[in-house]
Each structure stands twice: as structure tokens, then as C-alpha cells.
Design a protein around this motif. Structure first.
Motif, PDB file in Angstrom:
ATOM      1  N   GLU A  77     -14.602  13.025 -38.020  1.00  0.00           N
ATOM      2  CA  GLU A  77     -13.703  11.895 -38.307  1.00  0.00           C
ATOM      3  C   GLU A  77     -12.474  11.968 -37.401  1.00  0.00           C
ATOM      4  O   GLU A  77     -11.989  10.958 -36.893  1.00  0.00           O
ATOM      5  CB  GLU A  77     -13.280  11.900 -39.783  1.00  0.00           C
ATOM      6  N   LYS A  78     -11.985  13.195 -37.194  1.00  0.00           N
ATOM      7  CA  LYS A  78     -10.813  13.357 -36.313  1.00  0.00           C
ATOM      8  C   LYS A  78     -11.144  12.911 -34.894  1.00  0.00           C
ATOM      9  O   LYS A  78     -10.344  12.238 -34.232  1.00  0.00           O
ATOM     10  CB  LYS A  78     -10.380  14.834 -36.293  1.00  0.00           C
ATOM     11  N   ILE A  79     -12.330  13.305 -34.449  1.00  0.00           N
ATOM     12  CA  ILE A  79     -12.746  12.933 -33.086  1.00  0.00           C
ATOM     13  C   ILE A  79     -12.825  11.401 -32.976  1.00  0.00           C
ATOM     14  O   ILE A  79     -12.388  10.809 -31.982  1.00  0.00           O
ATOM     15  CB  ILE A  79     -14.116  13.589 -32.761  1.00  0.00           C
ATOM     16  N   ALA A  80     -13.371  10.765 -34.024  1.00  0.00           N
ATOM     17  CA  ALA A  80     -13.494   9.305 -34.006  1.00  0.00           C
ATOM     18  C   ALA A  80     -12.108   8.645 -34.029  1.00  0.00           C
ATOM     19  O   ALA A  80     -11.880   7.639 -33.345  1.00  0.00           O
ATOM     20  CB  ALA A  80     -14.333   8.839 -35.190  1.00  0.00           C
ATOM     21  N   LYS A  81     -11.177   9.232 -34.797  1.00  0.00           N
ATOM     22  CA  LYS A  81      -9.826   8.657 -34.842  1.00  0.00           C
ATOM     23  C   LYS A  81      -9.143   8.776 -33.484  1.00  0.00           C
ATOM     24  O   LYS A  81      -8.431   7.874 -33.045  1.00  0.00           O
ATOM     25  CB  LYS A  81      -8.995   9.350 -35.920  1.00  0.00           C
ATOM     26  N   LYS A  82      -9.381   9.915 -32.825  1.00  0.00           N
ATOM     27  CA  LYS A  82      -8.809  10.079 -31.471  1.00  0.00           C
ATOM     28  C   LYS A  82      -9.404   9.056 -30.520  1.00  0.00           C
ATOM     29  O   LYS A  82      -8.743   8.563 -29.611  1.00  0.00           O
ATOM     30  CB  LYS A  82      -9.112  11.490 -30.950  1.00  0.00           C
ATOM     31  N   ASN A  83     -10.680   8.740 -30.735  1.00  0.00           N
ATOM     32  CA  ASN A  83     -11.357   7.741 -29.908  1.00  0.00           C
ATOM     33  C   ASN A  83     -10.641   6.390 -30.022  1.00  0.00           C
ATOM     34  O   ASN A  83     -10.471   5.672 -29.035  1.00  0.00           O
ATOM     35  CB  ASN A  83     -12.824   7.618 -30.363  1.00  0.00           C
ATOM     36  N   ILE A  84     -10.183   6.074 -31.246  1.00  0.00           N
ATOM     37  CA  ILE A  84      -9.442   4.825 -31.446  1.00  0.00           C
ATOM     38  C   ILE A  84      -8.077   4.941 -30.765  1.00  0.00           C
ATOM     39  O   ILE A  84      -7.666   4.066 -29.997  1.00  0.00           O
ATOM     40  CB  ILE A  84      -9.232   4.534 -32.957  1.00  0.00           C
ATOM     41  N   ALA A  85      -7.409   6.071 -31.052  1.00  0.00           N
ATOM     42  CA  ALA A  85      -6.029   6.238 -30.562  1.00  0.00           C
ATOM     43  C   ALA A  85      -5.954   6.169 -29.042  1.00  0.00           C
ATOM     44  O   ALA A  85      -4.986   5.647 -28.478  1.00  0.00           O
ATOM     45  CB  ALA A  85      -5.467   7.562 -31.070  1.00  0.00           C
ATOM     46  N   ARG A  86      -6.975   6.686 -28.375  1.00  0.00           N
ATOM     47  CA  ARG A  86      -6.974   6.708 -26.907  1.00  0.00           C
ATOM     48  C   ARG A  86      -6.890   5.305 -26.315  1.00  0.00           C
ATOM     49  O   ARG A  86      -6.301   5.105 -25.260  1.00  0.00           O
ATOM     50  CB  ARG A  86      -8.269   7.373 -26.410  1.00  0.00           C
ATOM     51  N   SER A  87      -7.478   4.324 -27.009  1.00  0.00           N
ATOM     52  CA  SER A  87      -7.564   2.982 -26.409  1.00  0.00           C
ATOM     53  C   SER A  87      -6.681   1.947 -27.071  1.00  0.00           C
ATOM     54  O   SER A  87      -6.340   0.937 -26.461  1.00  0.00           O
ATOM     55  CB  SER A  87      -9.003   2.459 -26.475  1.00  0.00           C
ATOM     56  N   PRO A 111      -0.414   0.060 -33.633  1.00  0.00           N
ATOM     57  CA  PRO A 111      -0.737   0.814 -34.857  1.00  0.00           C
ATOM     58  C   PRO A 111      -1.379  -0.044 -35.940  1.00  0.00           C
ATOM     59  O   PRO A 111      -2.198   0.446 -36.716  1.00  0.00           O
ATOM     60  CB  PRO A 111       0.628   1.350 -35.323  1.00  0.00           C
ATOM     61  N   VAL A 112      -1.043  -1.340 -35.962  1.00  0.00           N
ATOM     62  CA  VAL A 112      -1.642  -2.218 -36.978  1.00  0.00           C
ATOM     63  C   VAL A 112      -3.136  -2.380 -36.689  1.00  0.00           C
ATOM     64  O   VAL A 112      -3.989  -2.259 -37.591  1.00  0.00           O
ATOM     65  CB  VAL A 112      -0.924  -3.597 -36.996  1.00  0.00           C
ATOM     66  N   LEU A 113      -3.445  -2.596 -35.430  1.00  0.00           N
ATOM     67  CA  LEU A 113      -4.850  -2.740 -35.049  1.00  0.00           C
ATOM     68  C   LEU A 113      -5.601  -1.423 -35.275  1.00  0.00           C
ATOM     69  O   LEU A 113      -6.749  -1.410 -35.738  1.00  0.00           O
ATOM     70  CB  LEU A 113      -4.952  -3.188 -33.588  1.00  0.00           C
ATOM     71  N   ARG A 114      -4.939  -0.320 -34.959  1.00  0.00           N
ATOM     72  CA  ARG A 114      -5.576   0.983 -35.181  1.00  0.00           C
ATOM     73  C   ARG A 114      -5.992   1.148 -36.626  1.00  0.00           C
ATOM     74  O   ARG A 114      -7.084   1.613 -36.920  1.00  0.00           O
ATOM     75  CB  ARG A 114      -4.571   2.104 -34.875  1.00  0.00           C
ATOM     76  N   ARG A 115      -5.081   0.750 -37.506  1.00  0.00           N
ATOM     77  CA  ARG A 115      -5.391   0.878 -38.945  1.00  0.00           C
ATOM     78  C   ARG A 115      -6.589   0.003 -39.326  1.00  0.00           C
ATOM     79  O   ARG A 115      -7.456   0.414 -40.077  1.00  0.00           O
ATOM     80  CB  ARG A 115      -4.164   0.499 -39.790  1.00  0.00           C
ATOM     81  N   LYS A 116      -6.603  -1.204 -38.745  1.00  0.00           N
ATOM     82  CA  LYS A 116      -7.715  -2.127 -39.042  1.00  0.00           C
ATOM     83  C   LYS A 116      -9.063  -1.543 -38.601  1.00  0.00           C
ATOM     84  O   LYS A 116     -10.093  -1.793 -39.208  1.00  0.00           O
ATOM     85  CB  LYS A 116      -7.524  -3.441 -38.261  1.00  0.00           C
ATOM     86  N   LEU A 117      -8.994  -0.780 -37.514  1.00  0.00           N
ATOM     87  CA  LEU A 117     -10.245  -0.249 -36.947  1.00  0.00           C
ATOM     88  C   LEU A 117     -10.650   1.087 -37.552  1.00  0.00           C
ATOM     89  O   LEU A 117     -11.732   1.603 -37.252  1.00  0.00           O
ATOM     90  CB  LEU A 117     -10.095  -0.092 -35.421  1.00  0.00           C
ATOM     91  N   THR A 118      -9.785   1.650 -38.390  1.00  0.00           N
ATOM     92  CA  THR A 118     -10.080   2.982 -38.949  1.00  0.00           C
ATOM     93  C   THR A 118     -10.756   2.838 -40.314  1.00  0.00           C
ATOM     94  O   THR A 118     -10.166   2.285 -41.247  1.00  0.00           O
ATOM     95  CB  THR A 118      -8.782   3.805 -39.103  1.00  0.00           C
ATOM     96  N   PRO A 119     -11.977   3.342 -40.431  1.00  0.00           N
ATOM     97  CA  PRO A 119     -12.681   3.220 -41.717  1.00  0.00           C
ATOM     98  C   PRO A 119     -11.993   4.021 -42.816  1.00  0.00           C
ATOM     99  O   PRO A 119     -11.335   5.037 -42.552  1.00  0.00           O
ATOM    100  CB  PRO A 119     -14.055   3.823 -41.408  1.00  0.00           C
ATOM    101  N   GLU A 120     -12.199   3.557 -44.047  1.00  0.00           N
ATOM    102  CA  GLU A 120     -11.628   4.274 -45.188  1.00  0.00           C
ATOM    103  C   GLU A 120     -12.696   5.060 -45.943  1.00  0.00           C
ATOM    104  O   GLU A 120     -12.397   5.731 -46.911  1.00  0.00           O
ATOM    105  CB  GLU A 120     -10.949   3.277 -46.132  1.00  0.00           C
TER     106      GLU A 120
END
Ligand code: N01
Length: 498
Positions: free
Chosen positions: A263-273, A277-286
Motif C-alpha cells: 500500500e505504501k508503494i502504491a501511495k508513493k506511486n500516486i505522490a510521484r505524479s 493533495p485533494v486529487l491525491r486523496r481522491k485517488l487513494t483507496p480506503e
């Protein structure tokens, strides 16, 4: 055009000419059982790899593992091959084994029944033909009936609309305003491929997916030569992929804390691109990773970060003549709508609505009582009928081709059991099937697919998992390696009542 009604008889009838059906056919030939017919609804072999041609379509299981162990392809050009290469592989097998001559193309199965007097399956096709066989093997796949949601106003839409599995290659997306609905495995692959061509990409996301980074690796000509000339090296490579994939099953099977690093690796994948922060949250699964299929892409989030992309998470209220009204009332004009909305999974079995012993129809029975089989292969009350990649044998972590191979071996063992008896058929004992289902449902209840906090195509309408094999694939190998004759009733002779 419908052909003249005919009756065809063979020892074995195989439905579907994809990985499953072709694998069965090849092994029947190898076992000296050439008396079979394959029914295929399309005009070419290949199954899902014939149907899915969307840009970027590829398999997320490495090709050396996603191919038959008895038909290795040392020439795979990439670790994760694209649709065209997999389709070529399957067509090559059809050529090599002469399978086209054994296939009746353009035949859509409409159902069938077990004739208890004759001990034969009778299968109808929509084209009006009847096929009669001692054994029926259904290799119809679970992901082939496109799910196109019935959106209000869809009939009014004046643009072009198609499902990802029915890609309209005649429609040029260049410069168009394109609405994509869905963010599963298909969308994650084609969105990066079309993003630069379209004027606007409006991505309607209902639930974000977990996407881990993944860059494809091309397999150079030198390594391919080594694989070709030194089979043990190729086998070691395949085994390495197999065991690496199996390790994922430890986390998926209930030790979900082990999945946190992923999950951390996937979150970093989002953060890299994604900087916003609002969009990041939208793209992060719960929900927990693995609850839905884990996706791999290093291109997806960079594509979403492009200025012509908008991610809409407010839902869809209705479609109009010229676009889509989102749940918050915002109106977006669109020239095309692409449904990346997946498949009706259990409906996939509708084509094999079989009436078994006593005329009991399988699909209504399953709809009422839930889908139950033994090992995903056989069903009590349905003698000599076998599924390949049937219920609860799908995987979220390894190659389904491995599962298909175990199932084919099991089907051949069932045929051998019949041959070695005075009977004409075998049917799994109901209590054996019940035990199997209790066991896997107990295991599934501990796995992330059932209690990972998401809703996915792994679950049926009642929230029961009828798709996933809950365990390691070597456990499936172990359970199917030998067919226990005592699990089956003999059907069709005095032995059955003895
Ligand atoms: O379909 P999916 P897929 N309104 O069901 C959304 C295999 N595969 O074609 O998550 C709005 O995964 C839905 O939203 P939600 C693989 O096994 C493999 O992408 O349900 N949205 C979801 O986002 C895979 O798992 C490969 O909330 C709606 C999306 O549509 C399986 O096929 C490649 C909606 C559907 O995602 C299916 O993948 C492609 C609605 N009414 C496919 N209805 C590889 O090997 C659905 N959605 C790489």
C-alpha cells in the motif's frame, strides 16, 4: 446466416476456443482422444485475447507464466506481453495442433440437457444445431459479457459509445472530448494510451484502484535465444515468477498486514505524479490492497496529471444528447463515452445453462442457492459436465493458465475413471461438493477479497465470493493432482445402483 439444422455427435464437446478450450483440446489429442468438437461463438480462436483489443491491452501476469507449461514460448518479447502477442501465441497453437478443423465457428451455445436414458449431453446452439456428446467441457471464461450500465438518458446520446472489450477502432479519438467511465484494469491500461490524442479526457471514477508502479521489461534477443536453446534456464525463469507471485497469496489470504508495504508503494506511486493533495486523496483507496485486483502501471498517474484530464468522483446523474451530467449537476460535453465498466461475471455462465439429472437447470438453481461446484470443475447432478476456470478458481495473484492446466488433468482423470468402469458417466457426490464449498467459504471469509472493505466483481449480489480461489495455487495443484474415485458416483450402468 443460420446454417441448416444438423445433429453432430462426438465423444467430447468443448465450449469455447480460448485458453481453456484449446488447452483441453490439445491434451485430448495428446491423450489419444481425438473425437471432440469445439464450439466457438466467434470466427476465430483466442477468447478474451481476441475480444479485447483496446489500446495498451496486455496481461498483468508475466507471459512465461501466462502460457501453457507444455507449450512454452521462448520468444516472448516482453515480461508482460501485449494482447497481439498473446493472441498470436494462441493462434499459433491452433495452427500447430490443427484445432481450427475441429472447431465449429459462429456457434453460440444456448443451453443443453443431460439425456438420462442415453447418458449423453445434448447442446443447442442459437444457430439451430444440436450437438450430442458423452462429455461436455465448458471453457467459456468469466469475463466476457460486457457490463454496460443502464445510465439514464443513454439512449439520447448523440456521440459514439462503446465498451472497452468492444473497442471501436474505426472511431478516431484524436481531438475528441472523451468520457471514460470506470477505473479498473482495462481503464488503467488504455487511459495512458489515449490521453495525448484526445482533447479532453473526463474520467468518471466511482472507486479508486490500488495501482503499484510497473515498468515493462523487454526480453532481448540474446536472452530469448538462451531460453530457446537452454530450456532449463527458461524453466527456472518461469519457476521464479511462479514462486514470487505465490508469495503475494500469504498477504491476500488473511495476513493483510503483510500487504501494508505494498500500500505504501502504491501511495508513493500516486505522490510521484500527483501534486494536488485533494486529487491525491481522491485517488487513494480506503479499502485494503488486494480487495480488488491489484493493478500495475507507471503510466497511469502521470496520465491523470495531464492538463486535459479531469477526474470526476461525484457520480453520474444522467447522459444527455451531448454529454454527461455528473452527480453534482456539472455538465460536461463529450463526443464519445467509453465504458471501462467490466463484465457481468456470473452471467458468463448463462451460456452453459444446463439441465442435469431430473431436468434441474443450473443457472436458476445457482441463482437461488448460490454457485457451488466441486473444485470449480464439476457439479453434483451434472454427470460428465466439466468447467475450466469455473467458479472459485480465479486468482488475484498468479496465472489462471496454471489453474486451467490442473483442471484439464482432472477432467482427463474423470474420463479415465469412466473408461475403467462399466459406467458411461461420473457425477461428483453432493456431500463432497458441500464439504468443498464449506471449506473454501471458511477460507474466503479470512481473505482480503471478502473482508477488505470494498465491493468488487469477486463478490456476487449477496456479497458471497464465488470467483476467487482462496489459497496458494500449489494447494489447488495438491487437491486436483489425483482424482479420488470415491468422490464420484458412477452413472449409466448397473454399477450405479450396485
Ligand atoms: O473491469 P473492473 P475491468 N458507474 O470490473 C466501474 C481482467 N483484466 O474490465 O470499482 C460508474 O475491474 C467500477 O467501479 P467500482 C482482470 O481480472 C485484466 O477493468 O465497481 N462506474 C470499476 O472502476 C480485471 O479485474 C487485465 O466502484 C462503474 C470499473 O468500472 C477484470 O478483467 C486487463 C459502473 C470496472 O472495473 C475486469 O477489469 C483488463 C457504473 N455503473 C482486465 N459500473 C490485465 O491483465 C462499473 N463501474 C492487465
Amino acid at each position: 446466416m443460420a446454417s441448416q439444422t444438423q445433429q453432430h455427435r462426438s465423444r467430447v464437446l468443448i465450449i469455447g476456443a480460448g485458453f481453456s478450450g484449446m488447452g483441453m483440446a490439445i491434451q485430448l489429442l495428446k491423450a489419444g482422444r481425438p473425437d471432440f468438437v469445439i464450439l466457438e461463438k466467434a470466427d476465430e480462436v483466442g477468447g478474451t485475447w481476441r475480444e479485447n483489443t483496446y489500446p495498451g491491452c496486455a496481461c498483468d501476469v508475466p507471459s512465461h507464466m501466462y502460457s501453457f507449461s507444455f507449450e512454452p514460448n521462448p520468444g516472448w518479447s516482453e515480461l508482460w506481453s501485449g494482447q497481439a502477442e498473446i493472441f498470436d501465441y494462441l493462434r499459433g497453437l491452433a495452427d500447430k495442433y490443427g484445432l481450427r478443423a475441429k472447431t465449429h465457428f459462429g456457434r453460440t451455445v444456448d443451453g443443453g440437457y443431460w439425456d438420462e436414458a442415453e447418458n449423453r449431453w445434448h447442446v443447442r446452439t442459437e444457430e439451430g444445431d444440436e450437438y450430442v456428446a458423452q462429455y461436455l467441457v465448458a471453457g467459456v471464461g468469466a469475463l466476457h459479457v460486457p457490463n454496460v450500465p443502464d445510465l439514464p438518458g443513454m439512449g439520447d446520446f448523440g456521440g459514439v459509445a462503446f465498451h472497452s472489450a468492444r473497442w471501436d477502432h474505426d472511431y478516431d479519438l484524436t481531438g475528441k472530448r472523451v468520457a471514460v467511465i470506470g477505473t479498473g484494469a482495462s481503464a488503467v491500461q488504455f487511459v495512458p494510451e489515449i490521453v495525448d490524442a484526445v482533447a479532453e479526457l473526463q474520467l468518471y471514477q466511482r472507486t479508486p484502484a490500488w495501482v503499484v508502479p510497473r515498468k515493462n521489461l523487454s526480453i532481448g534477443t540474446r536472452l530469448r535465444r538462451v531460453f530457446d536453446l537452454v530450456p532449463p534456464v527458461r524453466r527456472a525463469f518461469r519457476n521464479g515468477i511462479y514462486w514470487a507471485s505465490e508469495s503475494l497469496a500469504i498477504g491476500l489470504n488473511g495476513h493483510s498486514n503483510l500487504m501494508r508495504p505494498l500500500e505504501k508503494i502504491a501511495k508513493k506511486n500516486i505522490a510521484r505524479s500527483i501534486a494536488d493533495p485533494v486529487l491525491r486523496r481522491k485517488l487513494t483507496p480506503e479499502y485494503r490492497i488486494g480487495c480488488k485486483r491489484i493493478l500495475g502501471s507507471s503510466d497511469y498517474y502521470p496520465a491523470l496529471a495531464k492538463p486535459n484530464v479531469e477526474i470526476i468522483t461525484e457520480g453520474i446523474e444522467r447522459v444527455t444528447e451531448s454529454g454527461i451530467v455528473a452527480g453534482d449537476g456539472a455538465v460536461r460535453e463529450a463526443d464519445a463515452i467509453i465504458f471501462a465498466t467490466g463484465f457481468h461475471v456470473t452471467d458468463g455462465f448463462d451460456s452453459v445453462n444446463l439441465a442435469g439429472v431430473g431436468g434441474r437447470e443450473l443457472v436458476p438453481y445457482w441463482n437461488e442457492h448460490g454457485i457451488q461446484t466441486h473444485l470449480g470443475i464439476t457439479v453434483a447432478g451434472y454427470p460428465n459436465a466439466f468447467f475450466l476456470l469455473g467458479p472459485n478458481t480465479g486468482l488475484g495473484h498468479n496465472s489462471v493458465v496454471f489453474m486451467i492446466e490442473q483442471q484439464i488433468r482432472y477432467v482427463l482423470a474423470a474420463m479415465a475413471l469412466v473408461d475403467g468402469s462399466a459406467a458411461e458417466a461420473v457425477a461428483v457426490r453432493p456431500e463432497v461438493q458441500d464439504r468443498f464449498n464449506e471449506d473454501i467459504q471458511a477460507k474466503l471469509s479470512r481473505g482480503v477479497w471478502t473482508n477488505g472493505g470494498c465491493n468488487s466483481w469477486y463478490l456476487d449480489a449477496k456479497g458471497v465470493n464465488r470467483t476467487i480461489w482462496p489459497g496458494f495455487t500449489w494447494q489447488y495443484w495438491l487437491r486436483t493432482r489425483r482424482l479420488a474415485p470415491s468422490d464420484f458416483e458412477l452413472v449409466g450402468t448397473a454399477a450405479a445402483t450396485a
